[in-house]
Design a protein around this motif. Sequence first.
Motif, mmCIF file in Angstrom:
data_model
loop_
_atom_site.group_PDB
_atom_site.id
_atom_site.type_symbol
_atom_site.label_atom_id
_atom_site.label_comp_id
_atom_site.label_asym_id
_atom_site.label_seq_id
_atom_site.Cartn_x
_atom_site.Cartn_y
_atom_site.Cartn_z
ATOM 1 N N ILE A 207 24.807 112.452 14.571
ATOM 2 C CA ILE A 207 24.283 111.898 15.805
ATOM 3 C C ILE A 207 23.577 110.544 15.434
ATOM 4 O O ILE A 207 22.385 110.752 14.782
ATOM 5 N N ASP A 208 23.882 109.617 15.764
ATOM 6 C CA ASP A 208 23.037 108.285 15.674
ATOM 7 C C ASP A 208 21.970 108.312 16.867
ATOM 8 O O ASP A 208 22.436 109.258 18.018
ATOM 9 N N VAL A 209 20.919 107.632 16.777
ATOM 10 C CA VAL A 209 19.830 107.964 17.754
ATOM 11 C C VAL A 209 20.102 106.833 18.870
ATOM 12 O O VAL A 209 20.080 107.027 20.095
ATOM 13 N N ASN A 210 20.164 105.662 18.458
ATOM 14 C CA ASN A 210 20.294 104.457 19.481
ATOM 15 C C ASN A 210 21.850 104.368 19.901
ATOM 16 O O ASN A 210 22.599 103.393 18.935
ATOM 17 N N MET A 211 22.211 104.717 20.988
ATOM 18 C CA MET A 211 23.697 104.506 21.450
ATOM 19 C C MET A 211 23.620 104.173 23.025
ATOM 20 O O MET A 211 22.704 104.663 23.835
ATOM 21 N N PRO A 212 24.400 103.441 23.514
ATOM 22 C CA PRO A 212 24.593 103.219 25.017
ATOM 23 C C PRO A 212 25.177 104.248 25.574
ATOM 24 O O PRO A 212 25.487 105.383 24.888
ATOM 25 N N VAL A 213 24.940 104.307 26.933
ATOM 26 C CA VAL A 213 25.516 105.515 27.861
ATOM 27 C C VAL A 213 24.711 106.747 27.812
ATOM 28 O O VAL A 213 23.997 107.282 28.649
ATOM 29 N N VAL B 163 21.233 110.289 12.135
ATOM 30 C CA VAL B 163 21.380 109.466 11.450
ATOM 31 C C VAL B 163 20.706 108.235 12.275
ATOM 32 O O VAL B 163 21.019 107.912 13.283
ATOM 33 N N SER B 164 19.818 107.417 11.369
ATOM 34 C CA SER B 164 19.146 106.224 11.991
ATOM 35 C C SER B 164 18.294 105.445 11.125
ATOM 36 O O SER B 164 18.244 105.902 10.027
#
Length: 126
Positions: A55-61, A85-86
């Motif tokens: 899972i990425d940290v910074n995402m929309p929604v 993951v970031s």
Amino acid sequence: MSINILIVDDSAIMRSMIKKTIYRSNVEVGEIYEAGNGREGLEMLEKSKPDLLFIDVNMPVMDGMEMLEIIRNKPETSDLPVLIVSTESNKQRISRINEHNAGFVHKPFTPEKLREKILSVLGVLD
């Protein structure tokens, strides 16, 4: 034993890079599923039943931390292995990740480092 993986990242390029690095890590992989944000990730999680989440940290929604909190609060996914993951190295955020019993991988990463992290969160000794 092959593992099924769900990659949740808003960047299609990053999802592709993560996927390629997983294949190069010599971890036995079954299916790899993808989602573009946390909400899509939760929907895909219901459909695909993966063994491991990236899972990425910074995402929309819905960002990765929101998704992680929801996963950890559901009995059926509370102990699902997760790697966050970031590119970010915020110590406070990494501490929150650890509190939610998830691993952390700093982008960029090598196949060797990814293998080590995958085996660690799966509880498998190499």
